[in-house]
Design a protein around this motif. Structure first.
Motif, PDB file in Angstrom:
ATOM      1  N   UNK A  65       3.304  -5.368  -9.453  1.00 24.13           N
ATOM      2  CA  UNK A  65       3.174  -4.344  -8.423  1.00 24.13           C
ATOM      3  C   UNK A  65       2.086  -3.349  -8.768  1.00 24.13           C
ATOM      4  N   UNK A  66       1.956  -3.008 -10.049  1.00 26.86           N
ATOM      5  CA  UNK A  66       0.879  -2.104 -10.448  1.00 26.86           C
ATOM      6  C   UNK A  66      -0.480  -2.647 -10.065  1.00 26.86           C
ATOM      7  N   UNK A  67      -0.666  -3.954 -10.210  1.00 27.30           N
ATOM      8  CA  UNK A  67      -1.934  -4.571  -9.836  1.00 27.30           C
ATOM      9  C   UNK A  67      -2.088  -4.651  -8.323  1.00 27.30           C
ATOM     10  N   UNK A  68      -1.009  -4.996  -7.623  1.00 27.92           N
ATOM     11  CA  UNK A  68      -1.063  -5.116  -6.170  1.00 27.92           C
ATOM     12  C   UNK A  68      -1.400  -3.778  -5.518  1.00 27.92           C
ATOM     13  N   UNK A  69      -0.811  -2.701  -6.042  1.00 28.44           N
ATOM     14  CA  UNK A  69      -1.057  -1.371  -5.480  1.00 28.44           C
ATOM     15  C   UNK A  69      -2.529  -1.003  -5.564  1.00 28.44           C
ATOM     16  N   UNK A  70      -3.195  -1.443  -6.622  1.00 21.27           N
ATOM     17  CA  UNK A  70      -4.618  -1.117  -6.785  1.00 21.27           C
ATOM     18  C   UNK A  70      -5.527  -2.096  -6.069  1.00 21.27           C
ATOM     19  N   UNK A  71      -5.003  -3.245  -5.651  1.00 17.93           N
ATOM     20  CA  UNK A  71      -5.822  -4.275  -4.995  1.00 17.93           C
ATOM     21  C   UNK A  71      -5.336  -4.457  -3.563  1.00 17.93           C
ATOM     22  N   UNK A  72      -6.046  -3.842  -2.616  1.00 19.67           N
ATOM     23  CA  UNK A  72      -5.612  -3.879  -1.219  1.00 19.67           C
ATOM     24  C   UNK A  72      -5.497  -5.280  -0.662  1.00 19.67           C
ATOM     25  N   UNK A  73      -6.385  -6.180  -1.082  1.00 24.04           N
ATOM     26  CA  UNK A  73      -6.357  -7.535  -0.526  1.00 24.04           C
ATOM     27  C   UNK A  73      -5.142  -8.329  -1.006  1.00 24.04           C
ATOM     28  N   UNK A  74      -4.550  -7.910  -2.127  1.00 24.59           N
ATOM     29  CA  UNK A  74      -3.392  -8.645  -2.661  1.00 24.59           C
ATOM     30  C   UNK A  74      -2.090  -8.258  -1.970  1.00 24.59           C
ATOM     31  N   UNK A  75      -2.085  -7.133  -1.246  1.00 22.79           N
ATOM     32  CA  UNK A  75      -0.846  -6.661  -0.639  1.00 22.79           C
ATOM     33  C   UNK A  75      -0.260  -7.667   0.349  1.00 22.79           C
ATOM     34  N   UNK A  76      -1.027  -8.176   1.352  1.00 24.59           N
ATOM     35  CA  UNK A  76      -0.418  -9.155   2.270  1.00 24.59           C
ATOM     36  C   UNK A  76       0.045 -10.424   1.570  1.00 24.59           C
ATOM     37  N   UNK A  77      -0.642 -10.841   0.519  1.00 25.78           N
ATOM     38  CA  UNK A  77      -0.215 -12.030  -0.215  1.00 25.78           C
ATOM     39  C   UNK A  77       1.133 -11.783  -0.901  1.00 25.78           C
ATOM     40  N   UNK A  78       1.296 -10.598  -1.452  1.00 27.01           N
ATOM     41  CA  UNK A  78       2.559 -10.270  -2.113  1.00 27.01           C
ATOM     42  C   UNK A  78       3.692 -10.211  -1.101  1.00 27.01           C
ATOM     43  N   UNK A  79       3.422  -9.642   0.073  1.00 30.01           N
ATOM     44  CA  UNK A  79       4.449  -9.576   1.118  1.00 30.01           C
ATOM     45  C   UNK A  79       4.822 -10.967   1.601  1.00 30.01           C
ATOM     46  N   UNK A  80       3.824 -11.854   1.738  1.00 34.53           N
ATOM     47  CA  UNK A  80       4.104 -13.234   2.137  1.00 34.53           C
ATOM     48  C   UNK A  80       4.925 -13.961   1.075  1.00 34.53           C
ATOM     49  N   UNK A  81       4.642 -13.661  -0.189  1.00 33.56           N
ATOM     50  CA  UNK A  81       5.431 -14.265  -1.274  1.00 33.56           C
ATOM     51  C   UNK A  81       6.885 -13.825  -1.179  1.00 33.56           C
ATOM     52  N   UNK A  82       7.117 -12.534  -0.945  1.00 31.76           N
ATOM     53  CA  UNK A  82       8.478 -12.034  -0.778  1.00 31.76           C
ATOM     54  C   UNK A  82       9.175 -12.763   0.361  1.00 31.76           C
ATOM     55  N   UNK A 132       5.590  -1.980   0.055  1.00 24.58           N
ATOM     56  CA  UNK A 132       6.328  -2.989  -0.708  1.00 24.58           C
ATOM     57  C   UNK A 132       7.818  -2.651  -0.812  1.00 24.58           C
ATOM     58  N   UNK A 133       8.196  -1.436  -1.218  1.00 28.95           N
ATOM     59  CA  UNK A 133       9.634  -1.151  -1.286  1.00 28.95           C
ATOM     60  C   UNK A 133      10.327  -1.171   0.063  1.00 28.95           C
ATOM     61  N   UNK A 138      14.051  -4.283   3.700  1.00 32.99           N
ATOM     62  CA  UNK A 138      14.310  -4.933   4.982  1.00 32.99           C
ATOM     63  C   UNK A 138      14.472  -6.445   4.821  1.00 32.99           C
ATOM     64  N   UNK A 139      13.620  -7.069   4.020  1.00 33.28           N
ATOM     65  CA  UNK A 139      13.738  -8.514   3.795  1.00 33.28           C
ATOM     66  C   UNK A 139      15.056  -8.836   3.105  1.00 33.28           C
TER      67      UNK A 139
END
Length: 259
Positions: A65-82, A132-133, A138-139
């Motif tokens: 999450x620390x990396x995702x927060x700093x990398x905007x492009x990784x956010x949708x990928x992390x949400x899709x993974x969830x 993310x939280x 919700x998920x």
């Protein structure tokens, strides 16, 4: 004066020993009480694996999450993974057959509209530290509701198959006959969310409320955030249960075929 986050639960070796003791106690109680649905299913090892898996996953997610927060492009990928993990988990909990991917529909029906509403209204900014939280809560709520509705609905249909056949003999369409039997049982999936909402502040202080207080928010702000979370969960779970029930009634989500 706001509380420090480690004042509630300091991360020390003592915490590790207490967690290990609690997990061992849970495993022992389940084993000694025989808390398993049948002779083939052993819940005690499942409890142990769940605890160990949670520890490993939370350690990995805390770093990610620390990396995702700093990398905007990784956010949708992390949400899709969830979302993908939730679909797999829900589907496999409902059925061991090939129909499990249908669990994607109730999860999406519950979560996507609420997340879009929050983003469009600006209540939740498009930032990993906030999105993310919120999405995770919700998920998770949609996952629980989908699993409960699917399992309860299918179990009821299996036990009362004769009543479905009677409905068909009376001229009901297959969907209507199955719906009449599955609906009351599937609707029980709403009970955990309803109970949590009814008793908030009286029986429990949920995580969002406590987290806001520890972060320095006023009790009023913390209460407003917690109210939002609970109402959003009611909307998400209601949609998830309704779509799951429809899939069960139409035979899309079904038990694994015999043999």
């Amino acid at each position: 004066m706001p509380l420090a986050s480690d004042a509630l639960l300091p991360v020390t070796p003592t915490l590790g020993w207490v967690l290990a003791l609690l997990l061992a106690a849970a495993v022992a109680i389940v084993a000694l009480a025989g808390l398993s649905p049948d002779a083939r299913t052993r819940r005690a090892p499942q409890v142990l694996r769940a605890g160990l898996r949670a520890a490993a996953q939370l350690a990995a997610v805390s770093l990610a999450i620390g990396w995702v927060v700093r990398s905007g492009w990784a956010l949708p990928l992390f949400l899709l993974l969830m979302y993908g993990v939730a679909v797999r988990t829900a589907g496999r909990r409902i059925t061991a057959g090939p129909a499990w991917p249908w669990a994607a529909l109730p999860l999406a029906a519950g979560v996507v509209p609420v997340v879009l509403l929050l983003l469009l209204t600006g209540l939740v900014p498009y930032r990993g530290i906030t999105l993310i939280p919120v999405a995770g809560i919700l998920v998770g709520g949609a996952l629980t509701a989908t699993v409960l509705a699917g399992r309860r609905g299918l179990a009821e249909l299996g036990q009362r198959h004769g009543e479905v056949e009677a409905g068909l003999a009376l001229g009901l369409a297959e969907r209507e006959a199955r719906m009449e039997i599955a609906r009351p049982a599937a609707s029980d999936a709403l009970l955990p969310g309803l109970d949590q909402t009814r008793t908030v502040g009286l029986v429990t202080l949920p995580g969002a409320f406590v987290g806001m207080l520890l972060g320095g928010a006023s009790p009023l702000q913390a209460g407003a955030v917690q109210l939002f979370v609970l109402v959003a969960l009611l909307a998400v779970q209601s949609a998830a249960v309704a779509v799951t029930l429809e899939l069960v009634a139409r035979g899309r989500l079904a038990d694994a075929p015999a043999g």
